[in-house]
Design a protein around this motif. Structure first.
Motif, PDB file in Angstrom:
ATOM      1  N   VAL A 189     -23.958  12.297  -8.132  1.00  0.00           N
ATOM      2  CA  VAL A 189     -24.319  10.687  -8.969  1.00  0.00           C
ATOM      3  C   VAL A 189     -25.584  10.891  -9.655  1.00  0.00           C
ATOM      4  CG1 VAL A 189     -24.590   8.450  -8.467  1.00  0.00           C
ATOM      5  CG2 VAL A 189     -22.947   9.594  -7.277  1.00  0.00           C
ATOM      6  N   VAL A 190     -26.544  11.360  -8.977  1.00  0.00           N
ATOM      7  CA  VAL A 190     -27.775  11.484  -9.824  1.00  0.00           C
ATOM      8  C   VAL A 190     -27.919  12.299 -11.224  1.00  0.00           C
ATOM      9  CG1 VAL A 190     -30.197  12.122  -9.472  1.00  0.00           C
ATOM     10  CG2 VAL A 190     -29.145  10.873  -7.831  1.00  0.00           C
ATOM     11  N   ALA A 191     -26.967  13.670 -10.705  1.00  0.00           N
ATOM     12  CA  ALA A 191     -26.830  14.470 -11.875  1.00  0.00           C
ATOM     13  C   ALA A 191     -26.245  14.142 -12.910  1.00  0.00           C
ATOM     14  CB  ALA A 191     -26.234  15.965 -11.131  1.00  0.00           C
ATOM     15  N   ALA A 192     -24.972  13.126 -12.513  1.00  0.00           N
ATOM     16  CA  ALA A 192     -24.427  12.511 -13.732  1.00  0.00           C
ATOM     17  C   ALA A 192     -25.128  11.465 -14.511  1.00  0.00           C
ATOM     18  CB  ALA A 192     -23.308  11.783 -13.286  1.00  0.00           C
ATOM     19  N   GLU A 193     -26.051  10.965 -13.722  1.00  0.00           N
ATOM     20  CA  GLU A 193     -27.091   9.941 -14.481  1.00  0.00           C
ATOM     21  C   GLU A 193     -28.053  10.603 -15.188  1.00  0.00           C
ATOM     22  OE1 GLU A 193     -30.806   7.074 -12.627  1.00  0.00           O
ATOM     23  OE2 GLU A 193     -28.776   7.194 -11.357  1.00  0.00           O
ATOM     24  N   GLN A 194     -28.540  11.693 -14.899  1.00  0.00           N
ATOM     25  CA  GLN A 194     -29.590  12.533 -15.640  1.00  0.00           C
ATOM     26  C   GLN A 194     -28.516  12.722 -17.000  1.00  0.00           C
ATOM     27  OE1 GLN A 194     -32.588  13.339 -15.661  1.00  0.00           O
ATOM     28  NE2 GLN A 194     -32.112  13.973 -17.814  1.00  0.00           N
ATOM     29  N   LEU A 195     -27.391  13.299 -16.745  1.00  0.00           N
ATOM     30  CA  LEU A 195     -26.589  13.497 -18.245  1.00  0.00           C
ATOM     31  C   LEU A 195     -26.506  12.581 -19.041  1.00  0.00           C
ATOM     32  CD1 LEU A 195     -23.972  16.166 -16.583  1.00  0.00           C
ATOM     33  CD2 LEU A 195     -26.320  16.516 -17.714  1.00  0.00           C
ATOM     34  N   ALA A 196     -26.076  11.258 -18.458  1.00  0.00           N
ATOM     35  CA  ALA A 196     -26.018  10.128 -19.120  1.00  0.00           C
ATOM     36  C   ALA A 196     -27.553   9.660 -19.975  1.00  0.00           C
ATOM     37  CB  ALA A 196     -25.650   8.702 -18.330  1.00  0.00           C
ATOM     38  N   HIS A 197     -28.493  10.013 -19.313  1.00  0.00           N
ATOM     39  CA  HIS A 197     -30.084   9.667 -19.678  1.00  0.00           C
ATOM     40  C   HIS A 197     -29.998  10.790 -21.056  1.00  0.00           C
ATOM     41  CE1 HIS A 197     -33.982   8.635 -19.933  1.00  0.00           C
ATOM     42  NE2 HIS A 197     -34.358   9.970 -19.971  1.00  0.00           N
ATOM     43  N   LEU A 198     -29.472  11.872 -20.935  1.00  0.00           N
ATOM     44  CA  LEU A 198     -29.753  12.789 -22.064  1.00  0.00           C
ATOM     45  C   LEU A 198     -28.896  12.445 -23.289  1.00  0.00           C
ATOM     46  CD1 LEU A 198     -29.261  16.471 -20.520  1.00  0.00           C
ATOM     47  CD2 LEU A 198     -31.362  15.568 -21.265  1.00  0.00           C
ATOM     48  N   LEU A 199     -27.935  11.740 -23.184  1.00  0.00           N
ATOM     49  CA  LEU A 199     -27.000  11.442 -24.087  1.00  0.00           C
ATOM     50  C   LEU A 199     -27.798  10.008 -24.885  1.00  0.00           C
ATOM     51  CD1 LEU A 199     -23.490  11.301 -22.304  1.00  0.00           C
ATOM     52  CD2 LEU A 199     -24.285  12.735 -24.090  1.00  0.00           C
ATOM     53  N   SER A 200     -28.188   9.195 -24.186  1.00  0.00           N
ATOM     54  CA  SER A 200     -28.869   7.902 -24.519  1.00  0.00           C
ATOM     55  C   SER A 200     -29.968   8.311 -25.367  1.00  0.00           C
ATOM     56  CB  SER A 200     -29.135   6.768 -23.563  1.00  0.00           C
ATOM     57  OG  SER A 200     -30.116   7.538 -22.651  1.00  0.00           O
ATOM     58  N   THR A 201     -30.997   9.399 -24.914  1.00  0.00           N
ATOM     59  CA  THR A 201     -32.101   9.744 -25.392  1.00  0.00           C
ATOM     60  C   THR A 201     -31.774  10.539 -26.665  1.00  0.00           C
ATOM     61  OG1 THR A 201     -33.110  10.096 -23.040  1.00  0.00           O
ATOM     62  CG2 THR A 201     -34.429  11.242 -25.055  1.00  0.00           C
ATOM     63  N   ALA A 202     -30.573  11.275 -26.848  1.00  0.00           N
ATOM     64  CA  ALA A 202     -30.348  12.022 -27.972  1.00  0.00           C
ATOM     65  C   ALA A 202     -29.958  11.140 -28.915  1.00  0.00           C
ATOM     66  CB  ALA A 202     -29.155  12.969 -27.592  1.00  0.00           C
ATOM     67  N   GLU A 203     -29.715   9.760 -28.899  1.00  0.00           N
ATOM     68  CA  GLU A 203     -29.351   8.896 -29.851  1.00  0.00           C
ATOM     69  C   GLU A 203     -30.712   8.570 -30.772  1.00  0.00           C
ATOM     70  OE1 GLU A 203     -27.876   5.353 -27.961  1.00  0.00           O
ATOM     71  OE2 GLU A 203     -26.106   6.398 -27.273  1.00  0.00           O
ATOM     72  N   ARG A 204     -31.940   8.778 -30.095  1.00  0.00           N
ATOM     73  CA  ARG A 204     -33.233   8.907 -30.895  1.00  0.00           C
ATOM     74  C   ARG A 204     -33.056   9.628 -32.138  1.00  0.00           C
ATOM     75  NH1 ARG A 204     -36.953   5.569 -28.978  1.00  0.00           N
ATOM     76  NH2 ARG A 204     -38.418   6.592 -30.044  1.00  0.00           N
ATOM     77  N   ASP A 205     -33.833   9.431 -33.016  1.00  0.00           N
ATOM     78  CA  ASP A 205     -33.689  10.367 -34.357  1.00  0.00           C
ATOM     79  C   ASP A 205     -34.613  11.478 -34.361  1.00  0.00           C
ATOM     80  OD1 ASP A 205     -35.912   9.037 -34.951  1.00  0.00           O
ATOM     81  OD2 ASP A 205     -35.288   8.149 -37.036  1.00  0.00           O
ATOM     82  N   ASN A 206     -35.734  11.235 -33.231  1.00  0.00           N
ATOM     83  CA  ASN A 206     -36.482  12.318 -32.996  1.00  0.00           C
ATOM     84  C   ASN A 206     -36.486  13.446 -31.871  1.00  0.00           C
ATOM     85  OD1 ASN A 206     -37.164  10.215 -31.174  1.00  0.00           O
ATOM     86  ND2 ASN A 206     -39.253  10.630 -31.049  1.00  0.00           N
ATOM     87  N   VAL A 207     -35.381  13.180 -31.439  1.00  0.00           N
ATOM     88  CA  VAL A 207     -34.598  13.941 -30.093  1.00  0.00           C
ATOM     89  C   VAL A 207     -33.300  14.623 -30.391  1.00  0.00           C
ATOM     90  CG1 VAL A 207     -34.000  13.928 -27.828  1.00  0.00           C
ATOM     91  CG2 VAL A 207     -35.836  12.639 -28.540  1.00  0.00           C
ATOM     92  N   THR A 208     -33.468  16.097 -30.356  1.00  0.00           N
ATOM     93  CA  THR A 208     -32.468  16.679 -30.800  1.00  0.00           C
ATOM     94  C   THR A 208     -32.003  17.761 -29.317  1.00  0.00           C
ATOM     95  OG1 THR A 208     -32.879  17.159 -33.201  1.00  0.00           O
ATOM     96  CG2 THR A 208     -31.432  18.592 -32.002  1.00  0.00           C
ATOM     97  N   ILE A 209     -30.855  17.519 -28.877  1.00  0.00           N
ATOM     98  CA  ILE A 209     -30.468  18.457 -27.856  1.00  0.00           C
ATOM     99  C   ILE A 209     -29.285  19.248 -27.986  1.00  0.00           C
ATOM    100  CG2 ILE A 209     -29.478  18.006 -25.383  1.00  0.00           C
ATOM    101  CD1 ILE A 209     -31.008  15.336 -25.372  1.00  0.00           C
ATOM    102  N   ARG A 210     -29.422  20.526 -27.662  1.00  0.00           N
ATOM    103  CA  ARG A 210     -28.278  21.516 -28.108  1.00  0.00           C
ATOM    104  C   ARG A 210     -28.250  22.171 -26.436  1.00  0.00           C
ATOM    105  NH1 ARG A 210     -29.050  23.199 -33.376  1.00  0.00           N
ATOM    106  NH2 ARG A 210     -27.254  24.831 -32.854  1.00  0.00           N
ATOM    107  N   VAL A 211     -26.898  22.599 -26.600  1.00  0.00           N
ATOM    108  CA  VAL A 211     -26.518  23.316 -25.213  1.00  0.00           C
ATOM    109  C   VAL A 211     -26.191  24.757 -25.629  1.00  0.00           C
ATOM    110  CG1 VAL A 211     -24.898  23.660 -23.276  1.00  0.00           C
ATOM    111  CG2 VAL A 211     -25.421  21.311 -24.158  1.00  0.00           C
ATOM    112  N   LEU A 212     -27.088  25.749 -24.657  1.00  0.00           N
ATOM    113  CA  LEU A 212     -26.555  27.193 -24.938  1.00  0.00           C
ATOM    114  C   LEU A 212     -25.466  27.397 -24.040  1.00  0.00           C
ATOM    115  CD1 LEU A 212     -28.025  29.738 -26.364  1.00  0.00           C
ATOM    116  CD2 LEU A 212     -28.897  30.115 -24.171  1.00  0.00           C
TER     117      LEU A 212
END
Length: 290
Positions: A189-212
């Protein structure tokens, strides 16, 4: 020159420039110390950013290094760094890892941060419950009181305010190993919450998230996670921060920084495009907590 970053960054920059100028002039630390009637150790402290030189010391050193044209600039920076009030005060009672207090000052004054997250999502992108789980896990949470844990979590959350800063703007680029997304820190549950946080943070135009992704195989960052910081000061090469069990350490040699920059560029070439990265994060999130 107005102070557009933190005093910690300016002290590090002054130290870097003093070392660069000394070496360009062909002078040794003992020779520089003799010139201003002090020790080699004090010159080393200036160059590491641990201490600021006095205005007279700076003037004497710059003349000795053949750079009198920089005296006014250095004096201005020294005065501003001394008089500036830090907008981010650290509680001295917090038991922070060696080297980390300096990192916080650098992070708060950076203009760009690149991270490769190979084990865990970096603190600046963590949600509260994930942050607490990581602290209790790898900082020996069983030896910390609840109040201590909460103070460390609060510190991590306050650090994230820098994402909202506009002057100077901070851009964050995070390459996250796919395995990190599946690591159930704090449970599913916490891990899923963290992934949701990444998604919301990535909506900012100064944050870029890429997966290797898994299938790229061997890559140039198999040595582990790292953070590269850049600063809004001309000629400043930035710094690379590494952290292990016993604390943080820095790479500020320009050749080392360039090597890490090349590794970061290669990781961005290998990582999934941003849209595919966020889609994968969302898919894993739904798998963890339908």
């Amino acid at each position: 020159m107005p102070l557009s970053t933190t005093p910690t960054v300016v002290k590090r920059y002054i130290g870097f420039e003093l070392q660069r100028l000394r070496e360009a002039a062909g002078k040794s630390q003992p020779e520089a110390g003799k010139e201003i009637d002090t020790s080699k150790a004090k010159i080393s402290h200036f160059e590491s950013g641990r201490n600021l030189p006095s205005l007279l010391e700076a003037e004497a050193l710059l003349n000795f290094y053949g750079a009198p044209d920089l005296i006014d600039l250095f004096k201005d920076l020294i005065v501003q760094a001394r008089e500036a009030k830090s907008s981010f005060d650290l509680d001295p009672s917090l038991d922070l890892a060696p080297g980390f207090s300096m990192y916080v000052g650098l992070e708060q004054g950076a203009s760009r941060i690149f991270t490769y997250d190979a084990v865990v999502v970096k603190g600046i992108l963590q949600c509260r419950r994930y942050a607490e789980a990581t602290i209790r896990g790898y900082l020996g949470g069983e030896d910390l009181s609840d109040d201590q844990v909460h103070e460390l979590v609060d510190l991590r959350m306050r650090r994230q305010n820098v994402l909202h800063r506009t002057e100077p703007r901070l851009d964050v680029v995070a390459v996250i190993n796919q395995g990190v997304l599946y690591h159930q820190v704090g449970g599913p549950v916490v891990a899923a919450e963290q992934l949701a946080h990444l998604l919301s943070t990535a909506e900012r135009d100064n944050v870029t998230i890429r997966v290797l992704p898994y299938d790229i195989g061997a890559h140039p960052a198999l040595h582990g996670p790292f953070t590269r910081l850049e600063f809004p000061i001309p000629r400043d090469p930035g710094v690379v921060y590494l952290e292990d069990l016993v604390g943080g350490r820095y790479r500020d040699d320009t050749e080392d920084i360039d090597r890490y920059a090349d590794v970061g560029d290669r990781l961005l070439e290998l990582a999934l495009p941003e849209r595919e990265s966020l889609s994968l994060i969302d898919t894993i999130r739904r798998e963890l907590a339908p």
